[in-house]
Design an enzyme around this catalytic site. Structure first.
Site, PDB file in Angstrom:
ATOM      1  N   GLY A 114      28.125 -21.667  50.750  1.00  0.00           N
ATOM      2  CA  GLY A 114      28.497 -20.320  51.150  1.00  0.00           C
ATOM      3  C   GLY A 114      28.500 -19.391  49.950  1.00  0.00           C
ATOM      4  O   GLY A 114      28.598 -19.832  48.796  1.00  0.00           O
ATOM      5  N   CYS A 115      28.402 -18.098  50.202  1.00  0.00           N
ATOM      6  CA  CYS A 115      28.327 -17.143  49.087  1.00  0.00           C
ATOM      7  C   CYS A 115      29.639 -17.081  48.312  1.00  0.00           C
ATOM      8  O   CYS A 115      29.640 -17.153  47.078  1.00  0.00           O
ATOM      9  CB  CYS A 115      27.919 -15.760  49.599  1.00  0.00           C
ATOM     10  SG  CYS A 115      28.889 -15.131  50.978  1.00  0.00           S
ATOM     11  N   TYR A 116      30.767 -16.934  49.013  1.00  0.00           N
ATOM     12  CA  TYR A 116      32.052 -16.912  48.307  1.00  0.00           C
ATOM     13  C   TYR A 116      32.336 -18.240  47.590  1.00  0.00           C
ATOM     14  O   TYR A 116      32.735 -18.236  46.411  1.00  0.00           O
ATOM     15  CB  TYR A 116      33.190 -16.611  49.277  1.00  0.00           C
ATOM     16  CG  TYR A 116      33.231 -15.221  49.847  1.00  0.00           C
ATOM     17  CD1 TYR A 116      33.489 -14.111  49.034  1.00  0.00           C
ATOM     18  CD2 TYR A 116      33.050 -15.002  51.205  1.00  0.00           C
ATOM     19  CE1 TYR A 116      33.558 -12.830  49.564  1.00  0.00           C
ATOM     20  CE2 TYR A 116      33.119 -13.728  51.748  1.00  0.00           C
ATOM     21  CZ  TYR A 116      33.376 -12.641  50.927  1.00  0.00           C
ATOM     22  OH  TYR A 116      33.441 -11.378  51.458  1.00  0.00           O
ATOM     23  N   THR A 118      30.265 -20.253  46.352  1.00  0.00           N
ATOM     24  CA  THR A 118      29.394 -20.357  45.186  1.00  0.00           C
ATOM     25  C   THR A 118      30.074 -19.770  43.956  1.00  0.00           C
ATOM     26  O   THR A 118      30.095 -20.391  42.879  1.00  0.00           O
ATOM     27  CB  THR A 118      28.060 -19.643  45.446  1.00  0.00           C
ATOM     28  OG1 THR A 118      27.345 -20.353  46.463  1.00  0.00           O
ATOM     29  CG2 THR A 118      27.205 -19.586  44.190  1.00  0.00           C
TER      30      THR A 118
END
Length: 308
Positions: A114-116, A118
């Site tokens: 996921g972006c967060y 990461t």
């Protein structure tokens, strides 16, 4: 011979960007379903089983259904961009800097981070692994993202209502990224996660504040920075700032990037530290990460086709 790639969910934000990036690359041949065939189960099943690589840009349940359509003997290798398999047995977490490039290169099933998570994991996981931060600390995560991370509905909401500047959400806790952060961070507790969306199409800032003076066994800021710099040495994607500016900026006009920049800010007395990760939520936070994993799985240079 070019490897065949089928992007299931190619009409979504992440899928569109992956297709756009792969289309001009001679190393890959895209298998494309036109029009209504994109939703035809038989056509999708055929493409999923015919491809060398399938990249799933789907909601969780649809991703599980797609994986179930792949026959065991098809040889199709999968990169899934949903949250469905990020802590699932038999899946390799697609963060090669953390899990090892060889692990991703040889995997049959890869879950895209996921972006967060990461940003959070890039900062915290190496430090916990090295024993410089405690695994049992109740970490907090403050983060903002461009609205493209929310998909078509949120993009339309922000672009139709030009008065939204900040949207806080996940206020009831229990965000779906928490297990991913805990498991891959080697933590004993879910962090307290405070996500928000801002009036920018792309970009992301993730902060982890550390009250070092209250954390038993925690290293000082210099040691934290040195460990991160050594851990990511030689990475074409992750950079650690050796000198930190007076301010950090996310610009609404910023172009897409696959870089991940890490910062360690310390108070003058060393009692407090703020760890920061800056990234593109559609780059290393989504499509760029998928392409990085695809490169490794296809035996190519890790940074091929990335925006670095």
């Amino acid at each position: 011979m070019a490897a065949t790639v089928f992007v299931d969910g190619a009409a979504g934000t992440t899928g569109l960007e992956i297709v756009e990036r792969l289309a001009p690359r001679p190393e890959f041949e895209l298998l494309v379903l036109e029009g209504d065939r994109r939703k035809d189960a038989a056509a999708r099943a055929h493409a999923l089983n015919a491809a060398d690589f399938a990249i799933l840009c789907l909601p969780d349940d649809a991703a599980r259904e797609a994986v179930a359509l792949i026959q065991p003997d098809s040889g199709t290798r999968v990169i899934d961009a949903s949250t469905a398999f990020r802590t699932a047995p038999g899946w390799t977490y697609g963060f090669p800097e953390l899990v090892g490039r060889d692990q991703v290169a040889t995997a049959a099933r890869v879950s895209n981070p996921g972006c967060y998570p990461t940003g959070f994991l890039a900062l915290v996981a190496p430090l916990v692994r090295a024993g410089l931060l405690p695994a049992d600390w109740p970490y907090t995560v403050n983060a903002v993202s461009g609205y493209s991370g929310g998909g078509k509905a949120l993009i339309e909401r922000f672009e139709d209502d030009g008065d939204i500047a900040w949207r806080g959400y996940g206020l009831a806790m229990g965000h779906k990224h928490l297990g991913e952060m805990r498991v891959h961070g080697g933590l004993r507790h879910d962090p307290v996660f405070s996500p928000a969306v801002i009036a920018a199409h792309r970009g992301m800032a993730v902060e982890v504040p550390l009250p070092l003076s209250a954390m038993s066994g925690a290293a000082d800021a210099a040691a934290l920075r040195a460990e991160l710099a050594g851990f990511y040495a030689g990475s074409p994607v992750v950079m650690v700032a050796d000198a930190d500016p007076a301010e950090l900026l996310l610009r609404a006009s910023a172009a897409g990037s696959d870089r991940l920049m890490l910062h360690v800010f310390a108070s003058p007395d060393g009692a407090q530290v703020r760890l920061f990760a800056l990234l593109d939520n559609l780059g290393k936070g989504a499509s760029g990460a998928a392409i990085q994993s695809l490169n490794l799985m296809a035996g190519l240079q890790e940074g091929a086709g990335l925006r670095l």
